[in-house]
Design a protein around this motif. Sequence first.
Motif, PDB file in Angstrom:
ATOM      1  N   TYR A 185      -1.737  -1.435  -3.890  1.00 60.96           N
ATOM      2  CA  TYR A 185      -2.825  -0.525  -3.567  1.00 60.96           C
ATOM      3  C   TYR A 185      -2.249   0.881  -3.395  1.00 60.96           C
ATOM      4  CZ  TYR A 185      -5.282  -4.852  -2.286  1.00 60.96           C
ATOM      5  OH  TYR A 185      -5.846  -6.110  -2.289  1.00 60.96           O
ATOM      6  N   LEU A 244       0.869  -1.182   0.000  1.00 64.60           N
ATOM      7  CA  LEU A 244       0.000   0.000   0.000  1.00 64.60           C
ATOM      8  C   LEU A 244       0.901   1.225   0.000  1.00 64.60           C
ATOM      9  CD1 LEU A 244      -2.611   1.654   0.312  1.00 64.60           C
ATOM     10  CD2 LEU A 244      -2.409   1.325   2.786  1.00 64.60           C
ATOM     11  N   TRP A 304      -9.141   3.352   4.298  1.00 64.69           N
ATOM     12  CA  TRP A 304      -8.235   2.329   3.778  1.00 64.69           C
ATOM     13  C   TRP A 304      -7.736   1.373   4.855  1.00 64.69           C
ATOM     14  CZ3 TRP A 304      -3.527   2.288   6.123  1.00 64.69           C
ATOM     15  CH2 TRP A 304      -3.116   3.468   6.764  1.00 64.69           C
ATOM     16  N   PHE A 356      -1.644  -5.300   5.341  1.00 68.38           N
ATOM     17  CA  PHE A 356      -0.692  -5.228   4.243  1.00 68.38           C
ATOM     18  C   PHE A 356       0.685  -5.736   4.673  1.00 68.38           C
ATOM     19  CE2 PHE A 356      -3.831  -1.856   3.867  1.00 68.38           C
ATOM     20  CZ  PHE A 356      -4.321  -2.053   2.587  1.00 68.38           C
TER      21      PHE A 356
END
Length: 325
Positions: free
Chosen positions: A178, A157, A203, A209
Amino acid sequence: MEKTNVCYPDSSECCDVYSCDSAVHAGNLGSALSFRPRGSLARALYQKQQHDVFLSQFDKAEWYHCDLDQVPPSLASKFVQLGPDQDTINFLEQSERKSDWVLTQIWHSLVKALLGWFMTQTSINGWLQRGSMFVISQPQLRKLFKIDDNWRADTLLDLGAGDGEVTAHIAPAFFKVYATEMSSTMRTLLHRRGYELLDIDNWYLDRKFDVISCLNLIDRCDTPLELLNQILTSLKPDGRVLLAVVLPFSAYVESGAPDHKPKELLPINGSCFEEQVRCIVDDVLTPANFEVESWSRVPYLCEGDLQQSYYWLDDVIFVLKLKNT
């Protein structure tokens, strides 16, 4: 170089602008004192040529130098020495070519002056597709993470990813990428690159992540402490954070209060780069339950304009893990 205006096309305003200190650059610019071309464009092009002469002679290794005697031994032992690799040189050469597109640069200046009345500088840069940034290359990333060329993780991310140019250097080490970004024009560019866009407000609610990159964002964020906590709760147990911070630290929020000051002020102090690094670790990252795994010093590079081919700021870049894991 004497800094006269600090801007961040990736996360707030425009390019970082530097002027030449005559005491330092007299050898390069002495001839300019006896020659003054007529006309504003001619003067701008002549001054750009003088600046670019200095840039061509500047020792790029200085960007990566850190006086480790100024930090505690426990932190100095985690320093990873980097340097200007081929990807860095490629970015600089590309910036030099674009800066020489005189008509394009004039067009950019005119559009910025017009759109600046009702668009943020970040969105203008996205619309013009200018002002791309460079922080770290894929080989530098692998050296900092201490991983080989075959290592790949599931998810990355990238927070505040801008136009995705910086993300593109990190992305090959991950199967899924992402990104978040406030600017609508920048989000369009990220979508074109194939990154999955997450909402900037949620998010962190339902995903974990492997790596979260937060590059030159906490000094442009209204609530940086809250952001660090969101990052903390969104990492997998063995996840890592790639965090870059511009030093000397100067907080600026593009969209927010009239004075552009953040709601949360980070306690980052110190009279030199190394002192501020130590302060970030002791007073920001450690209280936020992060542990430094490795760190380095890199330039935060930006494509240039009619004034000079590229600009830079000094970045400290960390690889962080959850404390006590």
